[in-house]
Design a protein around this motif. Structure first.
Motif, PDB file in Angstrom:
ATOM      1  N   ASP A 337       0.828  -1.200   0.000  1.00  0.00           N
ATOM      2  CA  ASP A 337       0.000   0.000   0.000  1.00  0.00           C
ATOM      3  C   ASP A 337       0.868   1.258   0.000  1.00  0.00           C
ATOM      4  O   ASP A 337       1.935   1.293   0.617  1.00  0.00           O
ATOM      5  CB  ASP A 337      -0.911   0.018   1.227  1.00  0.00           C
ATOM      6  CG  ASP A 337      -2.004  -1.044   1.148  1.00  0.00           C
ATOM      7  OD1 ASP A 337      -2.383  -1.412   0.016  1.00  0.00           O
ATOM      8  OD2 ASP A 337      -2.462  -1.503   2.211  1.00  0.00           O
ATOM      9  N   GLY A 339       0.896   4.165   1.599  1.00  0.00           N
ATOM     10  CA  GLY A 339       0.463   4.989   2.724  1.00  0.00           C
ATOM     11  C   GLY A 339       1.540   5.969   3.147  1.00  0.00           C
ATOM     12  O   GLY A 339       1.996   6.781   2.343  1.00  0.00           O
ATOM     13  N   SER A 340       1.987   5.879   4.379  1.00  0.00           N
ATOM     14  CA  SER A 340       3.052   6.749   4.875  1.00  0.00           C
ATOM     15  C   SER A 340       4.410   6.159   4.534  1.00  0.00           C
ATOM     16  O   SER A 340       4.536   4.971   4.199  1.00  0.00           O
ATOM     17  CB  SER A 340       2.938   6.903   6.386  1.00  0.00           C
ATOM     18  OG  SER A 340       3.206   5.658   7.020  1.00  0.00           O
ATOM     19  N   GLY A 342       6.902   5.434   6.585  1.00  0.00           N
ATOM     20  CA  GLY A 342       7.243   4.369   7.503  1.00  0.00           C
ATOM     21  C   GLY A 342       6.563   3.068   7.148  1.00  0.00           C
ATOM     22  O   GLY A 342       7.177   1.989   7.170  1.00  0.00           O
ATOM     23  N   GLN A 343       5.268   3.139   6.835  1.00  0.00           N
ATOM     24  CA  GLN A 343       4.531   1.928   6.473  1.00  0.00           C
ATOM     25  C   GLN A 343       5.071   1.317   5.188  1.00  0.00           C
ATOM     26  O   GLN A 343       5.249   0.093   5.080  1.00  0.00           O
ATOM     27  CB  GLN A 343       3.045   2.272   6.331  1.00  0.00           C
ATOM     28  CG  GLN A 343       2.198   1.180   5.679  1.00  0.00           C
ATOM     29  CD  GLN A 343       1.981   1.431   4.195  1.00  0.00           C
ATOM     30  OE1 GLN A 343       1.619   2.535   3.793  1.00  0.00           O
ATOM     31  NE2 GLN A 343       2.236   0.424   3.372  1.00  0.00           N
ATOM     32  N   VAL A 344       5.356   2.163   4.171  1.00  0.00           N
ATOM     33  CA  VAL A 344       5.864   1.654   2.899  1.00  0.00           C
ATOM     34  C   VAL A 344       7.214   0.976   3.096  1.00  0.00           C
ATOM     35  O   VAL A 344       7.463  -0.121   2.574  1.00  0.00           O
ATOM     36  CB  VAL A 344       5.964   2.787   1.859  1.00  0.00           C
ATOM     37  CG1 VAL A 344       6.772   2.330   0.647  1.00  0.00           C
ATOM     38  CG2 VAL A 344       4.574   3.232   1.421  1.00  0.00           C
ATOM     39  N   ARG A 346       8.436  -0.425   5.825  1.00  0.00           N
ATOM     40  CA  ARG A 346       8.252  -1.706   6.524  1.00  0.00           C
ATOM     41  C   ARG A 346       7.703  -2.779   5.590  1.00  0.00           C
ATOM     42  O   ARG A 346       8.157  -3.929   5.601  1.00  0.00           O
ATOM     43  CB  ARG A 346       7.314  -1.516   7.722  1.00  0.00           C
ATOM     44  CG  ARG A 346       7.914  -0.726   8.874  1.00  0.00           C
ATOM     45  CD  ARG A 346       7.032  -0.819  10.099  1.00  0.00           C
ATOM     46  NE  ARG A 346       5.690  -0.294   9.860  1.00  0.00           N
ATOM     47  CZ  ARG A 346       5.341   0.978  10.016  1.00  0.00           C
ATOM     48  NH1 ARG A 346       6.254   1.875  10.401  1.00  0.00           N
ATOM     49  NH2 ARG A 346       4.099   1.369   9.796  1.00  0.00           N
ATOM     50  N   ASP A 347       6.726  -2.408   4.761  1.00  0.00           N
ATOM     51  CA  ASP A 347       6.114  -3.394   3.874  1.00  0.00           C
ATOM     52  C   ASP A 347       7.055  -3.803   2.746  1.00  0.00           C
ATOM     53  O   ASP A 347       7.034  -4.964   2.306  1.00  0.00           O
ATOM     54  CB  ASP A 347       4.808  -2.840   3.300  1.00  0.00           C
ATOM     55  CG  ASP A 347       3.702  -2.769   4.353  1.00  0.00           C
ATOM     56  OD1 ASP A 347       3.924  -3.265   5.472  1.00  0.00           O
ATOM     57  OD2 ASP A 347       2.631  -2.197   4.052  1.00  0.00           O
TER      58      ASP A 347
END
Length: 422
Positions: A337, A339-340, A342-344, A346-347
């Motif tokens: 996704d 998103g932010s 940090g999220q990107v 991590r993913d």
């Protein structure tokens, strides 16, 4: 039918848009089609030896184009004056026997000024692409302004320009976002035809599919080093991925020094390699040595490198955003996704870990990606779909085009626009 393909750039060394313009013309010539490329004079050296004599017309900078280049803030108008020069060139051809194909740029905002009385198609268009909401801080002031005024500008242009209403076909490869932009500009829905944005050489499909599970957990990123291409995200993701994972970056650009500093900051020097530009003819052999392609691009209209990776069977890790989202389904690539940051990060790291530790997953994606590419992306099929739109435009109105009639001129290779006028 003679097809005049218009592209501001055409070469293997000027990015994806320029590459597909050259390859489309080469594909049609290989099929025995009567096609001539009209492009800017800056492409002359790069096109040397790429096309037969008599198949290229070069547009030199006019006085107005030179003035725009010299004046701060006016460089964006150069393409408009380029298209005015193109219109003069096209009027030297008999309108009953010619179809003009405005291929590049891909923007629905671009004003092309087709000569009256001539049949033409536009596209594939894949514009109206901006940063995901969580990354809009990366956009410069000009791009933020463009995003704010994009819709009203399209509506305004639709009031004064009939380029889409007069077009025989408008080819679209940008999915709903581009259809929306064309609707704002007053393009009749019945003129729109969905096509793929670019094709791939048959040579890629003649090669056996690679076996990514047999490669070490090394990942690759390719592109121009600018913020929207996502190299920073790939590097940050590597810092969270298994320690045996490595990343090679091919390319260069204004962000390179910043990326090198980030690698030092994260103490990744032993795991990251800056390899410079990769020659296109070495692409398939080079990609075949990696476990996956990191393609976390944030504002990509299409993604030719993703198509090429799919063709050889290299798993692609990318975002659910923009062009890549239309090139593959779930299972044909690994999506995260948008998103932010940090999220990107991590993913992306999680996707690298899955490809590193789950060889069966890498093989399944490789097989599915290859099958999709074989079914959809060969240049022969893509070129046929584009050419069919021009052929249909010619056949529907053959013999009925009177306005703007002009004599036909056979132009030797390399003749400049200021020498090629009625």
């Amino acid at each position: 039918m003679k097809l005049l393909v218009v592209s501001t750039n055409a070469a293997l060394t000027m990015g994806g848009e320029a590459m597909k313009a050259l390859q489309y013309v080469q594909q049609l010539l290989a099929q025995g089609r009567d096609v001539t490329l009209i492009t800017h004079d800056r492409c002359r050296a790069a096109l040397a030896g790429q096309l037969p004599e008599g198949r290229v017309i070069y547009v030199r900078d006019s006085a107005m184009m030179r003035a725009c280049w010299r004046t701060p803030g006016l460089a964006r108008l150069v393409n408009s004056f380029f298209h005015l020069e193109v219109a003069r060139i096209c009027r030297d051809f008999d309108p009953d026997g010619v179809v003009i194909h405005y291929l590049c740029p891909i923007s629905p905002v671009e004003q092309r000024f087709p000569p009256k009385g001539y049949r033409y198609v536009i596209g594939p268009l894949s514009g109206n692409i901006f940063y995901p909401p969580g990354f809009r801080h990366l956009a410069g002031r000009g791009l933020r302004l463009q995003q704010r005024i994009y819709r009203p500008l399209q509506k305004l242009l639709g009031l004064f320009s009939r380029q889409f209403a007069r077009a025989e076909r408008v080819l679209v490869s940008g999915y709903d976002r581009t259809r929306e932009a064309l609707d704002w500009a007053g393009c009749p829905p019945g003129r729109i035809e969905e096509v793929w944005d670019a094709g791939l050489s048959e040579a890629l499909f003649d090669r056996p599919r690679i076996r990514p599970a047999e490669s070490p957990p090394r990942f690759v990123w390719i592109g121009r080093m600018v913020p929207y291409k996502g190299a920073e995200l790939a590097i940050r993701a590597l810092s969270h991925a298994p320690e045996q994972s490595q990343l090679t970056l091919y390319g260069d650009g204004p962000q390179r020094a910043e990326l090198e500093a980030l690698v030092r900051e994260l103490n990744l020097g032993a795991r990251v390699t800056f390899a410079g530009w990769l020659p296109h003819d070495a692409l398939a052999d080079t990609l075949g040595r990696f476990r996956g392609l990191m393609f976390p691009t944030l504002r990509e209209a299409n993604g030719i490198i993703m198509q090429e990776a799919m063709a050889i069977g290299l798993p692609v890790v990318t975002l659910r955003w923009g062009g890549p989202l239309g090139l593959a389904e779930e299972g044909e690539a690994l999506f995260v996704d948008a998103g932010s940051q940090g999220q990107v990060v991590r993913d992306l790291a999680g996707a690298m870990q899955r490809l590193a530790y789950e060889p069966d997953l890498a093989e399944r994606i490789s097989q599915a990606a290859r099958a999709k590419a074989e079914a959809a992306f060969p240049w022969g099929r893509v070129a046929d779909s584009w050419y069919a739109a021009a052929r249909a435009a010619h056949d529907r109105t053959a013999g009925g085009s009177q306005e703007g009639r002009a004599r036909h001129v056979d132009v030797p290779s390399g003749v400049d626009s200021d020498q090629h006028r009625a």
